[in-house]
Motif scaffolding. Structure first.
Motif, PDB file in Angstrom:
ATOM      1  N   ASP A 126       0.842  -1.190   0.000  1.00 41.60           N
ATOM      2  CA  ASP A 126       0.000   0.000   0.000  1.00 41.60           C
ATOM      3  C   ASP A 126       0.880   1.243   0.000  1.00 41.60           C
ATOM      4  O   ASP A 126       2.039   1.208   0.435  1.00 41.60           O
ATOM      5  N   ARG A 127       0.307   2.338  -0.466  1.00 39.61           N
ATOM      6  CA  ARG A 127       1.086   3.577  -0.588  1.00 39.61           C
ATOM      7  C   ARG A 127       1.117   4.308   0.743  1.00 39.61           C
ATOM      8  O   ARG A 127       0.544   5.387   0.915  1.00 39.61           O
ATOM      9  N   HIS A 128       1.772   3.708   1.681  1.00 38.10           N
ATOM     10  CA  HIS A 128       2.028   4.299   2.989  1.00 38.10           C
ATOM     11  C   HIS A 128       3.333   3.704   3.487  1.00 38.10           C
ATOM     12  O   HIS A 128       3.721   2.627   3.063  1.00 38.10           O
ATOM     13  N   ASP A 133       3.516   9.099   4.269  1.00 41.26           N
ATOM     14  CA  ASP A 133       3.497   8.888   2.826  1.00 41.26           C
ATOM     15  C   ASP A 133       4.607   7.925   2.426  1.00 41.26           C
ATOM     16  O   ASP A 133       5.648   7.846   3.068  1.00 41.26           O
ATOM     17  N   TRP A 140       5.550   3.866   0.559  1.00 42.35           N
ATOM     18  CA  TRP A 140       5.059   2.519   0.313  1.00 42.35           C
ATOM     19  C   TRP A 140       5.386   1.628   1.502  1.00 42.35           C
ATOM     20  O   TRP A 140       6.391   1.804   2.177  1.00 42.35           O
ATOM     21  N   ARG A 142      11.432   3.008  -2.798  1.00 42.36           N
ATOM     22  CA  ARG A 142      10.813   3.184  -4.115  1.00 42.36           C
ATOM     23  C   ARG A 142      11.389   2.229  -5.151  1.00 42.36           C
ATOM     24  O   ARG A 142      10.664   1.704  -5.998  1.00 42.36           O
ATOM     25  N   VAL A 175       9.648  -1.272  -5.086  1.00 41.26           N
ATOM     26  CA  VAL A 175       8.194  -1.407  -5.239  1.00 41.26           C
ATOM     27  C   VAL A 175       7.840  -2.383  -6.352  1.00 41.26           C
ATOM     28  O   VAL A 175       6.965  -3.246  -6.209  1.00 41.26           O
ATOM     29  N   ARG A 206       5.657  -5.868  -6.029  1.00 41.02           N
ATOM     30  CA  ARG A 206       4.459  -6.104  -6.844  1.00 41.02           C
ATOM     31  C   ARG A 206       4.572  -7.437  -7.586  1.00 41.02           C
ATOM     32  O   ARG A 206       3.615  -8.208  -7.664  1.00 41.02           O
TER      33      ARG A 206
END
Length: 276
Positions: A223-225, A245, A247, A262, A265, A269
Protein backbone atom coordinates in the motif's frame (compact mmCIF):
# COMPACT_ATOMS: atom_id res chain seq x y z
CA UNK A 1 15.40 -45.62 26.02
CA UNK A 2 18.89 -47.03 26.66
CA UNK A 3 20.70 -44.94 29.28
CA UNK A 4 23.64 -42.96 27.97
CA UNK A 5 25.86 -44.54 30.63
CA UNK A 6 25.80 -47.82 28.67
CA UNK A 7 27.90 -46.16 25.98
CA UNK A 8 31.68 -46.08 26.17
CA UNK A 9 32.99 -42.65 27.16
CA UNK A 10 33.13 -40.16 24.31
CA UNK A 11 36.73 -39.63 23.17
CA UNK A 12 37.37 -35.88 22.92
CA UNK A 13 40.11 -33.76 21.41
CA UNK A 14 40.41 -30.28 22.95
CA UNK A 15 41.57 -27.61 20.49
CA UNK A 16 42.22 -24.18 22.00
CA UNK A 17 45.29 -21.95 21.93
CA UNK A 18 44.82 -20.98 25.60
CA UNK A 19 46.11 -23.60 28.10
CA UNK A 20 43.88 -22.18 30.86
CA UNK A 21 40.82 -22.58 28.64
CA UNK A 22 41.74 -26.21 27.99
CA UNK A 23 42.26 -26.80 31.70
CA UNK A 24 38.85 -25.32 32.50
CA UNK A 25 37.21 -27.51 29.87
CA UNK A 26 38.90 -30.58 31.33
CA UNK A 27 37.50 -29.63 34.74
CA UNK A 28 33.99 -29.20 33.35
CA UNK A 29 34.15 -32.48 31.45
CA UNK A 30 35.18 -34.29 34.62
CA UNK A 31 31.88 -33.16 36.16
CA UNK A 32 29.82 -34.57 33.27
CA UNK A 33 28.77 -38.11 34.11
CA UNK A 34 26.04 -38.78 31.56
CA UNK A 35 27.57 -39.14 29.05
CA UNK A 36 31.13 -39.55 30.24
CA UNK A 37 33.98 -38.00 28.28
CA UNK A 38 37.63 -39.00 28.08
CA UNK A 39 40.03 -36.34 26.83
CA UNK A 40 42.38 -38.29 24.59
CA UNK A 41 44.51 -35.33 23.47
CA UNK A 42 44.89 -31.55 23.42
CA UNK A 43 46.05 -29.22 20.68
CA UNK A 44 46.97 -25.55 20.83
CA UNK A 45 46.39 -24.87 17.13
CA UNK A 46 44.62 -26.19 14.07
CA UNK A 47 47.87 -27.50 12.63
CA UNK A 48 48.57 -29.51 15.79
CA UNK A 49 45.04 -30.91 15.71
CA UNK A 50 45.36 -31.93 12.06
CA UNK A 51 48.67 -33.66 12.76
CA UNK A 52 47.12 -35.63 15.62
CA UNK A 53 44.04 -36.56 13.58
CA UNK A 54 46.17 -38.00 10.77
CA UNK A 55 47.19 -40.87 13.03
CA UNK A 56 44.47 -40.97 15.67
CA UNK A 57 40.70 -40.95 15.98
CA UNK A 58 38.22 -39.35 18.34
CA UNK A 59 34.46 -38.98 18.64
CA UNK A 60 34.32 -35.27 19.44
CA UNK A 61 36.24 -32.04 18.81
CA UNK A 62 35.72 -29.27 21.34
CA UNK A 63 36.99 -26.53 19.12
CA UNK A 64 37.86 -22.86 19.60
CA UNK A 65 37.27 -20.49 16.68
CA UNK A 66 39.92 -17.79 16.84
CA UNK A 67 43.46 -19.19 17.08
CA UNK A 68 46.85 -18.32 15.57
CA UNK A 69 47.20 -19.69 12.07
CA UNK A 70 44.14 -21.41 10.64
CA UNK A 71 41.06 -20.77 12.72
CA UNK A 72 38.69 -23.42 14.03
CA UNK A 73 36.23 -22.91 11.17
CA UNK A 74 38.96 -23.75 8.66
CA UNK A 75 39.87 -26.87 10.63
CA UNK A 76 36.24 -28.00 10.79
CA UNK A 77 35.93 -27.64 7.02
CA UNK A 78 38.79 -30.14 6.50
CA UNK A 79 37.25 -32.89 8.63
CA UNK A 80 35.24 -34.33 5.72
CA UNK A 81 38.44 -35.90 4.44
CA UNK A 82 38.74 -38.15 7.51
CA UNK A 83 37.56 -41.78 7.27
CA UNK A 84 35.27 -41.16 10.26
CA UNK A 85 34.52 -37.52 10.90
CA UNK A 86 34.30 -36.54 14.58
CA UNK A 87 31.38 -34.48 15.82
CA UNK A 88 32.20 -30.80 16.36
CA UNK A 89 31.14 -28.55 19.21
CA UNK A 90 32.55 -25.03 18.97
CA UNK A 91 33.63 -23.33 22.19
CA UNK A 92 34.35 -19.65 21.68
CA UNK A 93 34.06 -16.15 23.09
CA UNK A 94 32.79 -14.88 19.73
CA UNK A 95 29.08 -15.52 19.07
CA UNK A 96 29.11 -13.91 15.61
CA UNK A 97 30.49 -17.06 13.95
CA UNK A 98 27.52 -19.27 14.79
CA UNK A 99 26.05 -19.15 11.28
CA UNK A 100 29.30 -20.33 9.69
CA UNK A 101 29.64 -23.01 12.36
CA UNK A 102 26.29 -24.56 11.52
CA UNK A 103 27.04 -24.35 7.81
CA UNK A 104 29.91 -26.69 8.73
CA UNK A 105 27.42 -29.02 10.46
CA UNK A 106 28.58 -28.34 14.00
CA UNK A 107 26.34 -29.99 16.60
CA UNK A 108 26.49 -27.07 19.02
CA UNK A 109 28.03 -23.66 19.60
CA UNK A 110 28.99 -22.78 23.18
CA UNK A 111 30.05 -19.31 24.24
CA UNK A 112 32.68 -18.70 26.90
CA UNK A 113 32.54 -18.79 29.85
CA UNK A 114 30.89 -22.18 29.30
CA UNK A 115 28.28 -23.19 31.84
CA UNK A 116 28.21 -26.79 32.99
CA UNK A 117 24.57 -27.29 32.06
CA UNK A 118 25.14 -26.01 28.50
CA UNK A 119 28.11 -28.31 28.07
CA UNK A 120 26.11 -31.21 29.44
CA UNK A 121 23.30 -30.55 26.96
CA UNK A 122 25.78 -30.45 24.07
CA UNK A 123 27.34 -33.75 25.14
CA UNK A 124 23.94 -35.44 25.36
CA UNK A 125 23.30 -34.43 21.76
CA UNK A 126 26.71 -35.75 20.68
CA UNK A 127 26.05 -39.06 22.46
CA UNK A 128 22.66 -39.39 20.76
CA UNK A 129 24.18 -38.84 17.33
CA UNK A 130 26.99 -41.25 18.15
CA UNK A 131 24.46 -43.96 19.08
CA UNK A 132 22.61 -43.39 15.80
CA UNK A 133 25.85 -43.71 13.85
CA UNK A 134 26.79 -46.93 15.59
CA UNK A 135 23.29 -48.39 15.23
CA UNK A 136 23.37 -47.80 11.48
CA UNK A 137 26.77 -49.44 11.30
CA UNK A 138 28.09 -46.96 8.79
CA UNK A 139 31.55 -45.47 8.60
CA UNK A 140 30.72 -42.13 7.05
CA UNK A 141 28.26 -39.99 9.05
CA UNK A 142 27.34 -38.21 5.81
CA UNK A 143 26.01 -41.54 4.50
CA UNK A 144 24.68 -42.96 7.74
CA UNK A 145 22.76 -39.93 8.86
CA UNK A 146 20.62 -38.00 6.37
CA UNK A 147 20.93 -34.27 6.78
CA UNK A 148 17.94 -32.43 8.17
CA UNK A 149 15.85 -30.91 5.40
CA UNK A 150 14.76 -28.09 7.65
CA UNK A 151 17.10 -25.10 7.59
CA UNK A 152 17.56 -23.15 10.77
CA UNK A 153 18.80 -19.73 11.84
CA UNK A 154 21.23 -20.32 14.75
CA UNK A 155 20.93 -17.55 17.33
CA UNK A 156 22.97 -17.20 20.51
CA UNK A 157 20.96 -15.48 23.24
CA UNK A 158 22.41 -15.06 26.73
CA UNK A 159 24.79 -17.96 26.14
CA UNK A 160 21.96 -20.24 24.95
CA UNK A 161 21.67 -21.54 21.41
CA UNK A 162 18.26 -21.10 19.77
CA UNK A 163 17.69 -22.87 16.45
CA UNK A 164 14.88 -20.96 14.73
CA UNK A 165 13.44 -22.83 11.71
CA UNK A 166 13.89 -20.68 8.63
CA UNK A 167 10.36 -21.55 7.55
CA UNK A 168 9.07 -19.68 10.62
CA UNK A 169 11.00 -16.46 9.93
CA UNK A 170 8.81 -13.64 8.59
CA UNK A 171 11.50 -11.01 8.22
CA UNK A 172 14.99 -9.83 9.14
CA UNK A 173 15.29 -6.16 10.08
CA UNK A 174 18.50 -4.24 10.73
CA UNK A 175 18.46 -2.44 14.09
CA UNK A 176 21.69 -0.52 14.77
CA UNK A 177 24.44 -3.21 14.91
CA UNK A 178 22.05 -6.15 15.17
CA UNK A 179 19.29 -7.88 13.23
CA UNK A 180 15.80 -8.54 14.52
CA UNK A 181 14.57 -11.96 13.43
CA UNK A 182 10.77 -11.94 13.54
CA UNK A 183 8.57 -14.99 13.75
CA UNK A 184 4.83 -15.15 14.40
CA UNK A 185 5.43 -15.62 18.13
CA UNK A 186 8.78 -14.05 18.99
CA UNK A 187 11.53 -11.58 18.21
CA UNK A 188 15.16 -12.69 18.33
CA UNK A 189 18.36 -10.65 18.14
CA UNK A 190 21.08 -11.83 15.78
CA UNK A 191 24.54 -10.50 15.00
CA UNK A 192 25.33 -10.35 11.32
CA UNK A 193 24.88 -8.56 8.03
CA UNK A 194 21.58 -8.17 6.20
CA UNK A 195 23.52 -8.37 2.94
CA UNK A 196 24.89 -11.79 3.88
CA UNK A 197 21.40 -13.09 4.61
CA UNK A 198 20.08 -11.61 1.36
CA UNK A 199 22.68 -13.58 -0.63
CA UNK A 200 22.08 -16.74 1.38
CA UNK A 201 18.28 -16.61 1.03
CA UNK A 202 17.99 -15.34 -2.54
CA UNK A 203 14.76 -16.53 -4.11
CA UNK A 204 12.88 -17.02 -0.84
CA UNK A 205 13.30 -13.62 0.81
CA UNK A 206 12.87 -10.20 -0.73
CA UNK A 207 14.90 -7.09 0.05
CA UNK A 208 12.24 -4.39 0.44
CA UNK A 209 14.38 -1.69 2.03
CA UNK A 210 18.00 -1.14 3.01
CA UNK A 211 17.07 -2.31 6.51
CA UNK A 212 14.57 -5.10 5.84
CA UNK A 213 14.43 -8.55 4.25
CA UNK A 214 11.00 -10.22 4.12
CA UNK A 215 9.94 -13.78 3.33
CA UNK A 216 8.12 -13.66 0.00
CA UNK A 217 5.42 -15.95 1.35
CA UNK A 218 4.80 -13.51 4.22
CA UNK A 219 4.08 -10.48 2.01
CA UNK A 220 0.33 -9.97 2.06
CA UNK A 221 -0.30 -6.45 0.84
CA UNK A 222 1.42 -3.44 -0.69
CA UNK A 223 0.00 0.00 0.00
CA UNK A 224 1.09 3.58 -0.59
CA UNK A 225 2.03 4.30 2.99
CA UNK A 226 5.23 3.85 4.98
CA UNK A 227 5.41 3.00 8.67
CA UNK A 228 7.03 5.24 11.20
CA UNK A 229 9.55 3.76 13.64
CA UNK A 230 6.78 3.17 16.15
CA UNK A 231 5.14 0.73 13.76
CA UNK A 232 7.92 -1.77 14.44
CA UNK A 233 7.72 -1.70 18.22
CA UNK A 234 6.34 -4.33 20.56
CA UNK A 235 3.20 -2.31 21.20
CA UNK A 236 1.56 -3.89 18.14
CA UNK A 237 1.06 -2.91 14.50
CA UNK A 238 0.16 0.65 13.65
CA UNK A 239 -3.11 1.21 11.72
CA UNK A 240 -2.48 1.99 8.08
CA UNK A 241 -4.05 5.45 8.29
CA UNK A 242 -1.53 6.38 11.01
CA UNK A 243 1.41 5.87 8.65
CA UNK A 244 3.11 8.50 6.57
CA UNK A 245 3.50 8.89 2.83
CA UNK A 246 5.38 6.28 0.81
CA UNK A 247 5.06 2.52 0.31
CA UNK A 248 4.74 -0.32 2.83
CA UNK A 249 4.03 -4.04 2.92
CA UNK A 250 1.85 -5.84 5.43
CA UNK A 251 3.50 -8.94 6.90
CA UNK A 252 1.36 -12.04 7.37
CA UNK A 253 0.52 -13.44 10.83
CA UNK A 254 1.76 -10.37 12.73
CA UNK A 255 0.03 -7.74 10.54
CA UNK A 256 2.98 -5.37 10.86
CA UNK A 257 3.76 -2.80 8.19
CA UNK A 258 7.33 -2.40 6.92
CA UNK A 259 8.60 0.42 4.74
CA UNK A 260 9.39 -0.32 1.08
CA UNK A 261 11.95 1.77 -0.78
CA UNK A 262 10.81 3.18 -4.11
CA UNK A 263 13.31 1.12 -6.08
CA UNK A 264 11.88 -2.11 -4.60
CA UNK A 265 8.19 -1.41 -5.24
CA UNK A 266 8.22 -3.18 -8.61
CA UNK A 267 9.88 -6.28 -7.11
CA UNK A 268 7.28 -6.42 -4.34
CA UNK A 269 4.46 -6.10 -6.84
CA UNK A 270 5.94 -8.95 -8.86
CA UNK A 271 6.24 -11.13 -5.75
CA UNK A 272 2.60 -10.50 -4.94
CA UNK A 273 1.56 -11.22 -8.54
CA UNK A 274 3.49 -14.51 -8.69
CA UNK A 275 2.24 -15.57 -5.31
CA UNK A 276 -1.38 -14.85 -6.19
Amino acid sequence: MTPLLTQPPLRALLVDDEPLARARMRSLLAQCKDPQVTVVAEAGSSSQARAWLRDNACDLLLLDVQMPGDDGLTLAATLRALPVRPWVVFVTAHPQHALQAFDLEALDYLTKPVRLERLQAALVRVAQRQREREALGQVQPEVALPQEDEEVVPIVERGRLVRVPLAEVLYFKAELKYLTVRTATARHTLEGSLNDWEQRLAGRFLRIHRNALVAKAAVRELDRHAPSDEAHGDSGPMPLDALGDGWAVRVALVNEWLAVSRRQVAAVREALRVGA
